[in-house]
Design an enzyme around this catalytic site. Sequence first.
Site, short mmCIF file in Angstrom:
data_model
loop_
_atom_site.label_atom_id
_atom_site.label_comp_id
_atom_site.label_asym_id
_atom_site.label_seq_id
_atom_site.Cartn_x
_atom_site.Cartn_y
_atom_site.Cartn_z
N CYS A 49 8.31 8.35 -15.42
CA CYS A 49 8.28 7.06 -15.70
C CYS A 49 7.49 5.94 -17.01
CB CYS A 49 9.12 6.35 -14.67
SG CYS A 49 9.52 4.76 -14.77
N ASP A 51 6.76 2.91 -16.14
CA ASP A 51 6.56 2.27 -15.63
C ASP A 51 4.52 1.67 -16.28
OD1 ASP A 51 4.80 0.87 -13.79
OD2 ASP A 51 6.68 0.48 -12.62
N ARG A 53 2.98 0.68 -14.14
CA ARG A 53 1.40 1.27 -13.38
C ARG A 53 1.76 2.84 -13.04
NH1 ARG A 53 5.18 -2.39 -9.62
NH2 ARG A 53 7.04 -1.55 -10.30
N HIS A 105 8.10 7.58 -9.43
CA HIS A 105 7.50 6.62 -8.60
C HIS A 105 8.29 6.25 -7.24
CE1 HIS A 105 8.18 3.36 -10.78
NE2 HIS A 105 7.92 4.33 -11.33
N CYS A 108 10.33 2.44 -8.02
CA CYS A 108 11.18 3.22 -9.47
C CYS A 108 11.66 1.45 -9.47
CB CYS A 108 11.32 3.82 -9.67
SG CYS A 108 11.98 4.69 -11.52
CO CO Z 1 9.57 3.98 -12.46
#
Ligand code: CO
Length: 220
Positions: A49, A51, A53, A105, A108
């Site tokens: 992803c 993302d 993090r 994750h 999400c």
């Molecule tokens: Co995500």
Amino acid sequence: MSLYSLGMPSQKELFANNKAWAADMLAQDPDYFGRLSRQQRPQYFWIGCSDSRVPANVIAGLPPGEVFVHRNISNVVVHTDLNFLSVLQFAVEVLEVSRIIVCGHYGCGGIAAAMENKPHGLIDAWLHHIRDVQRQHTDQLAALPDESARRERLCELNVVEQAMNVCETSIVQEAWRAGQQLAVMGWIYDLKDGLLRDLGFSVESPAEMKQAYEVAIAPK
Ligand code: CO
């Protein structure tokens, strides 16, 4: 209000960070950049992803040069996505990676948005792929106690479905037919404890696909 007053590092600081990092790497290994600039030989291809993090190298403890990466919102594998397919082809045919990891994750935002009954604009076209996964597992999701449990399970099911999509690409099928050693795996990362979990989907040949899929999508 200036962005910097919110604690955002300035461009100057980022360049200073970079300089310090490069010096640090050279101090540990004088040929570090020389070696990396000559070639990359990653064994892993990571589909994750976007993302911020969930950085592949950092959470898997792999240095630069060890993992080839493709990231998009909610680690979706779409058979008409030329961007993704080009990265996959390069990873399999040129770099000859031996492991492809689809890593989702928990928590999400893309998964959460896909589950909402409201429009999000352009991104709805992308989230549609996640809604397809949701629809395929309607009964299993409906049987879960609450919305949070449904969201977490959809994060997992999405990984399994996307890993299956990887297995089904002509690129991976062709590699297996040619006898190339290549495993496709499904993992999930937990933002709350920083740990990766294996979703039990690991496939190294077309013959293993069906059973691995059935086991990984079975209600827990
Ligand atoms: Co995500």
